[in-house]
Design a protein around this motif. Sequence first.
Motif, PDB file in Angstrom:
ATOM      1  N   LEU A 113     -29.998  23.473  32.436  1.00 22.05           N
ATOM      2  CA  LEU A 113     -28.710  23.711  32.505  1.00 22.05           C
ATOM      3  C   LEU A 113     -28.016  22.803  30.494  1.00 22.05           C
ATOM      4  CD1 LEU A 113     -26.940  21.750  35.908  1.00 22.05           C
ATOM      5  CD2 LEU A 113     -27.170  24.729  34.533  1.00 22.05           C
ATOM      6  N   ALA A 114     -28.812  22.526  30.645  1.00 23.00           N
ATOM      7  CA  ALA A 114     -28.378  21.323  29.604  1.00 23.00           C
ATOM      8  C   ALA A 114     -29.653  20.418  28.587  1.00 23.00           C
ATOM      9  CB  ALA A 114     -27.150  19.880  29.597  1.00 23.00           C
ATOM     10  N   TRP A 115     -29.637  20.148  27.715  1.00 25.76           N
ATOM     11  CA  TRP A 115     -30.550  19.281  26.776  1.00 25.76           C
ATOM     12  C   TRP A 115     -30.331  18.334  26.122  1.00 25.76           C
ATOM     13  CZ3 TRP A 115     -34.353  24.152  26.324  1.00 25.76           C
ATOM     14  CH2 TRP A 115     -34.316  24.366  25.322  1.00 25.76           C
ATOM     15  N   THR A 116     -31.266  17.208  25.262  1.00 22.08           N
ATOM     16  CA  THR A 116     -30.270  16.984  24.777  1.00 22.08           C
ATOM     17  C   THR A 116     -31.030  16.819  23.094  1.00 22.08           C
ATOM     18  OG1 THR A 116     -32.192  15.048  24.157  1.00 22.08           O
ATOM     19  CG2 THR A 116     -30.556  14.644  25.244  1.00 22.08           C
ATOM     20  N   GLY A 117     -32.024  18.504  23.720  1.00 20.88           N
ATOM     21  CA  GLY A 117     -32.697  19.423  22.129  1.00 20.88           C
ATOM     22  C   GLY A 117     -33.665  20.090  22.777  1.00 20.88           C
ATOM     23  N   ASP A 118     -34.001  21.212  22.295  1.00 17.93           N
ATOM     24  CA  ASP A 118     -35.770  21.707  22.410  1.00 17.93           C
ATOM     25  C   ASP A 118     -36.237  21.074  22.676  1.00 17.93           C
ATOM     26  OD1 ASP A 118     -37.101  23.660  22.611  1.00 17.93           O
ATOM     27  OD2 ASP A 118     -36.771  25.143  20.596  1.00 17.93           O
ATOM     28  N   PRO A 119     -37.044  20.981  23.673  1.00 17.44           N
ATOM     29  CA  PRO A 119     -38.399  20.709  23.950  1.00 17.44           C
ATOM     30  C   PRO A 119     -39.511  21.267  23.446  1.00 17.44           C
ATOM     31  CG  PRO A 119     -37.970  21.968  25.686  1.00 17.44           C
ATOM     32  CD  PRO A 119     -36.738  22.350  24.917  1.00 17.44           C
ATOM     33  N   GLY A 120     -39.376  21.877  22.643  1.00 19.75           N
ATOM     34  CA  GLY A 120     -40.169  22.227  21.656  1.00 19.75           C
ATOM     35  C   GLY A 120     -40.316  21.893  20.453  1.00 19.75           C
ATOM     36  N   ASP A 121     -38.924  20.856  20.309  1.00 24.03           N
ATOM     37  CA  ASP A 121     -39.083  20.289  18.936  1.00 24.03           C
ATOM     38  C   ASP A 121     -39.343  18.717  19.140  1.00 24.03           C
ATOM     39  OD1 ASP A 121     -37.867  22.285  17.575  1.00 24.03           O
ATOM     40  OD2 ASP A 121     -36.338  22.205  17.952  1.00 24.03           O
ATOM     41  N   ALA A 122     -39.832  18.278  21.042  1.00 23.42           N
ATOM     42  CA  ALA A 122     -39.431  17.036  21.454  1.00 23.42           C
ATOM     43  C   ALA A 122     -40.692  16.188  21.138  1.00 23.42           C
ATOM     44  CB  ALA A 122     -39.317  16.940  22.559  1.00 23.42           C
ATOM     45  N   GLY A 123     -42.403  16.177  19.640  1.00 24.67           N
ATOM     46  CA  GLY A 123     -42.991  16.488  19.422  1.00 24.67           C
ATOM     47  C   GLY A 123     -43.858  14.587  19.239  1.00 24.67           C
ATOM     48  N   HIS A 124     -42.608  14.339  18.941  1.00 22.35           N
ATOM     49  CA  HIS A 124     -42.833  12.686  18.516  1.00 22.35           C
ATOM     50  C   HIS A 124     -42.406  12.016  19.937  1.00 22.35           C
ATOM     51  CE1 HIS A 124     -42.171   9.258  15.591  1.00 22.35           C
ATOM     52  NE2 HIS A 124     -41.440   8.299  16.334  1.00 22.35           N
ATOM     53  N   ALA A 167     -48.375  -1.967  28.762  1.00 28.54           N
ATOM     54  CA  ALA A 167     -48.833  -1.646  26.676  1.00 28.54           C
ATOM     55  C   ALA A 167     -47.787  -0.928  26.589  1.00 28.54           C
ATOM     56  CB  ALA A 167     -50.632  -1.005  27.502  1.00 28.54           C
ATOM     57  N   THR A 168     -47.821  -1.432  25.346  1.00 30.21           N
ATOM     58  CA  THR A 168     -46.627  -0.685  24.209  1.00 30.21           C
ATOM     59  C   THR A 168     -47.077   0.060  23.572  1.00 30.21           C
ATOM     60  OG1 THR A 168     -46.092  -2.836  23.215  1.00 30.21           O
ATOM     61  CG2 THR A 168     -45.524  -1.708  22.296  1.00 30.21           C
ATOM     62  N   ASN A 169     -48.029   0.293  23.671  1.00 25.62           N
ATOM     63  CA  ASN A 169     -48.401   2.133  23.568  1.00 25.62           C
ATOM     64  C   ASN A 169     -49.219   3.056  24.254  1.00 25.62           C
ATOM     65  OD1 ASN A 169     -47.983   2.120  20.655  1.00 25.62           O
ATOM     66  ND2 ASN A 169     -49.446   0.877  20.433  1.00 25.62           N
ATOM     67  N   GLY A 170     -48.714   2.555  25.403  1.00 25.84           N
ATOM     68  CA  GLY A 170     -49.473   3.210  27.076  1.00 25.84           C
ATOM     69  C   GLY A 170     -48.416   3.366  26.886  1.00 25.84           C
ATOM     70  N   LEU A 171     -47.436   3.106  28.302  1.00 30.80           N
ATOM     71  CA  LEU A 171     -46.408   4.223  27.972  1.00 30.80           C
ATOM     72  C   LEU A 171     -45.412   4.194  26.636  1.00 30.80           C
ATOM     73  CD1 LEU A 171     -44.279   4.478  30.301  1.00 30.80           C
ATOM     74  CD2 LEU A 171     -43.281   2.363  30.272  1.00 30.80           C
ATOM     75  N   THR A 172     -44.516   5.665  27.338  1.00 31.35           N
ATOM     76  CA  THR A 172     -44.472   5.869  26.176  1.00 31.35           C
ATOM     77  C   THR A 172     -43.573   7.209  26.239  1.00 31.35           C
ATOM     78  OG1 THR A 172     -46.125   8.048  25.278  1.00 31.35           O
ATOM     79  CG2 THR A 172     -45.997   5.491  24.560  1.00 31.35           C
ATOM     80  N   LEU A 173     -42.544   7.519  25.521  1.00 29.41           N
ATOM     81  CA  LEU A 173     -42.020   8.820  26.127  1.00 29.41           C
ATOM     82  C   LEU A 173     -41.884   9.851  25.274  1.00 29.41           C
ATOM     83  CD1 LEU A 173     -39.037   7.214  27.575  1.00 29.41           C
ATOM     84  CD2 LEU A 173     -40.807   7.815  28.909  1.00 29.41           C
ATOM     85  N   LYS A 174     -41.278  11.002  25.197  1.00 32.81           N
ATOM     86  CA  LYS A 174     -40.788  12.585  24.103  1.00 32.81           C
ATOM     87  C   LYS A 174     -39.985  11.796  23.703  1.00 32.81           C
ATOM     88  CE  LYS A 174     -43.326  15.431  23.546  1.00 32.81           C
ATOM     89  NZ  LYS A 174     -45.119  15.579  23.399  1.00 32.81           N
ATOM     90  N   SER A 175     -39.813  12.560  22.013  1.00 32.49           N
ATOM     91  CA  SER A 175     -38.392  12.491  21.323  1.00 32.49           C
ATOM     92  C   SER A 175     -38.469  12.551  20.301  1.00 32.49           C
ATOM     93  CB  SER A 175     -38.029  10.864  20.673  1.00 32.49           C
ATOM     94  OG  SER A 175     -38.905  10.011  20.014  1.00 32.49           O
ATOM     95  N   THR A 176     -37.464  13.088  19.502  1.00 31.46           N
ATOM     96  CA  THR A 176     -37.724  14.038  18.513  1.00 31.46           C
ATOM     97  C   THR A 176     -38.194  13.305  17.220  1.00 31.46           C
ATOM     98  OG1 THR A 176     -35.422  13.356  17.286  1.00 31.46           O
ATOM     99  CG2 THR A 176     -35.490  15.110  18.984  1.00 31.46           C
ATOM    100  N   GLY A 177     -38.479  13.155  16.055  1.00 31.88           N
ATOM    101  CA  GLY A 177     -38.783  12.217  15.022  1.00 31.88           C
ATOM    102  C   GLY A 177     -37.890  11.572  14.015  1.00 31.88           C
ATOM    103  N   ALA A 178     -36.362  11.830  14.938  1.00 31.94           N
ATOM    104  CA  ALA A 178     -35.429  11.347  13.609  1.00 31.94           C
ATOM    105  C   ALA A 178     -35.437   9.805  13.169  1.00 31.94           C
ATOM    106  CB  ALA A 178     -34.091  11.539  14.820  1.00 31.94           C
ATOM    107  N   GLY A 179     -35.702   9.347  13.786  1.00 34.19           N
ATOM    108  CA  GLY A 179     -36.026   7.499  13.616  1.00 34.19           C
ATOM    109  C   GLY A 179     -34.404   6.779  13.653  1.00 34.19           C
ATOM    110  N   ILE A 180     -33.984   5.874  12.860  1.00 33.51           N
ATOM    111  CA  ILE A 180     -33.163   5.419  12.560  1.00 33.51           C
ATOM    112  C   ILE A 180     -31.405   6.137  12.169  1.00 33.51           C
ATOM    113  CG2 ILE A 180     -33.904   2.741  11.866  1.00 33.51           C
ATOM    114  CD1 ILE A 180     -33.644   3.594   9.314  1.00 33.51           C
ATOM    115  N   SER A 181     -32.722   7.930  11.883  1.00 34.96           N
ATOM    116  CA  SER A 181     -31.206   8.711  11.058  1.00 34.96           C
ATOM    117  C   SER A 181     -29.891   8.924  12.294  1.00 34.96           C
ATOM    118  CB  SER A 181     -31.220   9.208  10.351  1.00 34.96           C
ATOM    119  OG  SER A 181     -32.174  10.093  11.571  1.00 34.96           O
TER     120      SER A 181
END
Length: 242
Positions: free
Chosen positions: A69-80, A180-194
């Motif tokens: 129904l809605a999303w924060t962005g195309d999941p195809g771009d959620a590679g980060h 573990a910090t690098n074990g539990l991770t979530l998908k996101s964009t690569g926008a960082g602090i911007s």
Amino acid sequence: MRTRTTLASTGLATALAAALVLSGCSASGGGPRAGGGGATASVPAAPPAPATGGGPGFEGPRPQDQNLLAWTGDPGDAGHVTAQSAAGVGGRVTLVRIVLRERITWSNIWLGLAGIDPKAQLANCQLGVYDAKGALVAATADISPQLMTDAVAKPLPLTTPFAADPGTYFIALLLNGNWATNGLTLKSTGAGISVNAGLAPPNLRYSTLLTGQTSLPATVNLAEQSTSTINTGWASQWYAIS
């Protein structure tokens, strides 16, 4: 006499033919004939207006293309991938703004789980929805078990679906436990602090609130949105709605 009659007839026929030709030219190509007694010339119909496109052009992928129904962005771009320590985000309420442009029945929050920590000890983890005034309008049960298996995009049901009117909402994530910090991770964009470019509280797109929470509070003060944790790399998580 016969010669004269023939010539006269021929001359009369020629004159009539010429008159008909002139009359036809005046009716088809010229304007109205002078005087009020003559026939009015016909006016050619205007050519049809050229088409102007008719409808919207291609707008790229839409949530409905994937039964959402809605999303924060195309999941195809959620590679980060975003990862953060338990000390960094444990007990904090992480908010991600989403804008709805039509009324929907909101039943699930989709989370992009990128990685798991099989040795993690998780408890009191939750997703919820705050409205633009900071009121909690829906929440999931404890999602700790779902964060321990299947690193995929997965729907996490709200305990009570609700009718969401168009407007601004904030998807809230609360994590608690050890991982573990690098074990539990979530998908996101690569926008960082911007990710919050051009925005300020209470309208930040990505932010955190509070500390030491074991459940999502009934209300939050959106004017207290903070980017300090977001700017360390905990930003732009991908979510969807169904």
